[in-house]
Structure formats: structure tokens, C-alpha cells
Design an enzyme around this catalytic site. Sequence first.
Site, PDB file in Angstrom:
ATOM      1  N   CYS A   1       3.362   0.191  -5.493  1.00  0.00           N
ATOM      2  CA  CYS A   1       2.558   0.105  -6.705  1.00  0.00           C
ATOM      3  C   CYS A   1       1.657   1.339  -6.820  1.00  0.00           C
ATOM      4  O   CYS A   1       0.973   1.713  -5.868  1.00  0.00           O
ATOM      5  CB  CYS A   1       1.726  -1.161  -6.635  1.00  0.00           C
TER       6      CYS A   1
ATOM      7  N   CYS B   1       2.686  -5.980 -12.024  1.00  0.00           N
ATOM      8  CA  CYS B   1       2.274  -6.060 -10.613  1.00  0.00           C
ATOM      9  C   CYS B   1       3.494  -6.357  -9.746  1.00  0.00           C
ATOM     10  O   CYS B   1       4.294  -7.238 -10.066  1.00  0.00           O
ATOM     11  CB  CYS B   1       1.238  -7.169 -10.467  1.00  0.00           C
TER      12      CYS B   1
ATOM     13  N   CYS C   1      -5.838 -21.517   6.530  1.00  0.00           N
ATOM     14  CA  CYS C   1      -5.775 -20.236   5.825  1.00  0.00           C
ATOM     15  C   CYS C   1      -6.958 -19.358   6.244  1.00  0.00           C
ATOM     16  O   CYS C   1      -7.165 -18.297   5.677  1.00  0.00           O
ATOM     17  CB  CYS C   1      -5.753 -20.451   4.314  1.00  0.00           C
TER      18      CYS C   1
END
Length: 458
Positions: A73, A161, A409
Amino acid sequence: MEFRKNDLVTLEIEDCGIDGEGIGKADGFTVFVKDAVIGDTVTAKIIKAKKNYGYGRLMEVVKPSSYRVEPKCAFARQCGGCQLQALSYDQQLEFKTNKVKGHLERIGGFTDIPMEPIIGMDELFHYRNKAQFPVGRNKEGKIVTGFYAGRTHNIIENRDCALGVSENKEVLDRVISHMEKYGIEPYNEATGKGLVRHILIRYGYFTKEVMVCLILNGNKLTKEDILVESLREIPGMTSITINVNKKRSNVILGEEIRLLWGQGYITDKIGDISYQISPLSFYQVNPQQTEKLYRKAISCAKLTGKETVIDAYCGTGTIGLIASSRAKHVIGVELNRGAIKDAISNAKRNHIHNVTFYNEDAGQFMVEMAEKGEHADVVIMDPPRTGSDEAFLSSVVRLAPDKVVYVSCGPETLARDLKYLTKHGYRMKECTPFDLFPFTKHVETVCLLSKLHKRSIM
Ligand code: SAH
């Protein structure tokens, strides 16, 4: 040696910080350099200096590391989304494994951790099924949409994206050209004026259904029917809605949804379970990898069909619903009311009858279970990044399930919570990191703990 703001330093990057930044030393002065890769020699400009350490902006890669790759990107450095685009995928996985292991050692005090190899992804791009694009004007006055630059609300124009689905671009192109054509003003955070705030797009990986929701600082869009005609041409389009949010805050979505076209939701699958997802529903953003994570969590528990399983912090019930075919009874508990409503309707949709969901604080719920002397064979817990709490953990110890499966997480809070459980009669049997978010600093972990029986303690 001391350094000051704006000094230029040349460093060899020797380590990687928890946010994926490079760490190097210049004359004993430690510098954290975002976007520098372990093994690089870089020139950095000091942007903040403390006594023994500072933060530097990467100015030049003098000698690139063998781990350095060309980011896919063009906006990788400015955008706040990815932290590791310049690092080879093998090294990203290494970084994530070390992050979990390091926290377990430092915070948890563990040694001899039963680490399993990290589960990475095969297809590294386009894994996100959800994106919320802010809309605004750039300095030249052009309508732009994309992502916020790191730690700011400046929009970097990027309709494509690399982590999102290819349908995003098509949707954004059509919405922005509709705005240009009919003079529809994007929302301006500074003044609170303007109409279009965000464009939310969700995609069903399994069903290939597409949902668009326009978040407006108002009730109506000019020529809604014409925009609908245009968006409907996109293959997979299933739902077009408007969400009204007139509040001046950073919260993206308001509560009110108005259907413009289609069914108002998309469906998707994780494992064999099908889910109905509306603009406001919580749903895992990487369902393919989530399935692997949850399958691991469930297989760790070695269910035989006779067990009572608690799915704590259950969200929309995903883990419990997948586990239900292998358990006698699953009890799900979750604080968020909307998520529990979805969990109940997901159970109905999938004709699952041996799961009961409760809308309560997980800690409080477990305290009550322990006080009533109730029984559970397995506790699966998937708390938010902030981890669990003592009310919950101490009640797990009182309930004394044979197995606790901790899905995390947040490796810091995982380490803290596992320290508690292993001090109170549990042993860590297996620890598997998972990469759900390639190119970002995030890492998930599944840890299996089993109860030490008196005989094995002696
Ligand atoms: N396994 C879930 C996701 C868990 S994310 C799924 O697949 O959908 C963590 C969840 O913990 C969130 O849904 C959050 O709302 C919930 N939560 C946070 N604090 C809580 C608490 N004190 N008690 C119960 N649930 C809580």
C-alpha cells in the site's frame, strides 16, 4: 550522550517494540523508530527526547534489513491501520509469537511455556469484511474518503485499502460521485456542519453479499433513489441503509437505521453456523481466521457431548454456538444487550436448542454460579483487551472446571489473568498464537489450562 529534538541520529535497529516499531541505540541512548525494521540501519530525526530514550521519525533507510519488504500500500506509513507493512510475513509471525511469549514471561512469570506454532494466514490481503470510511474535504476542497492518518482525524484518500475487499472501491466511487453531482456536503468535524459522515461497507465472505450504510448528520440524502439505482448495480449488493448520527462525537454509528433498499442485513457463516449481520451488529472482521481460532479453542476442550460449557464474554455467541453440537449444554454470558439479542437470534436461526444466553456482567454471573454451587466442566473465556477481573477469575477457581480455555486479544492481560489462575490450581497446557490481522501489531492467543487434581499436586 544526550540528544535533543530535531537531532539526526544513525542507528542499527536491533529490536522490535510491542507496537512493531524498531528500537536502536545511539551512544547508549535508546530510540524508538516507527516504520524501521529489525536489521535496518536508519537515519532518524528525534521528535521527542527524554533522558535516556527518545522517539525518532524514520528519515532514511541507509541499509535495509533482509526482513524488509516493499509495502503493497502506498499509504502504509501515513495510515494508522497497518504497523508492519514493511516487514516480511515470516517476521511478522515471529514478532507476534515473541510478543505473546515475552508478556507471559515478564508479566506472568512463566517459564517453559508450552508454545505451539503461530497460525498465520495464507492469503494476506483483503481479509477484512468491514470498513468504515470517513468522508471529508481535503485542503484543495475536494471530497475525499479513506482512512485517518495515525493518531489524527486527517483523512488520507484511499478507496482501495489492501486489507479490505475489492468491492469497497466501487461503492466509494459511486457514493462520492453522487455527492459531487448533487452538491452533497461531507460532514465537517470542526464545525459540526455537513451531511455525510461515514460510509460503512460489510461483506459476507461465504455469501458474497454486500451491505452499504451511509452515516448521516441528518435524515435524508438528495436523490436517494438515484444513488440506490447506482449501488444496486454492484454484484452482491443486498442492503442499502441510512444511519442517522447527529451527535458531535467520535462514535461512528447512531441508533436509528432507515432502509433504502434490500433486506437491511447480510448473512455470513463461521463454520456451520450462519449469522445475520445488520449495520449495528458486532461480527468478527476476519471470519475465515476466526473460525480457525474458535475451532482451536473448542478442540482444546476435548468435548464429548456430556459437558456443561460456559462461554464467557460470548458476544454474539459464536464460540458457544460452534461448541453446542459437542456439548450437553452451553451457557453464554455477555454484557452488551445488542450482542446477546443477536446471539439468541443466531441460535434460533441455526435451530440450536442447548444454548442459554444471559445478558450480565461475566464476573457477577460467575460469582452467582459459584455461590449457588453450580457445576461447569469447561469455561471458555474471550474477554476484551482489558482482560478479565478478579470476581470472574476467583469464581472460576471456586467452580473448579476441569478445563479453562482462554481466548485473548490482549497478551498483557492474558499474562496477568493466567498468573492468577496458575497460582490457584491450574496449569497451562498449551498456548497457540493466531494472526487474525496481518500487517498490524495485533495478535490473538488460545491458551488451554487444566485443573491440577490433588494427586498431581502432591
Ligand atoms: N467471542 C465473542 C467476542 C468476544 S469480544 C464473539 O465471537 O462474538 C469480548 C466481549 O466481551 C465483547 O462482546 C464485550 O461486549 C464483552 N464484555 C466486556 N466486558 C464484559 C463483562 N464485564 N461481562 C461480560 N461481557 C463483557
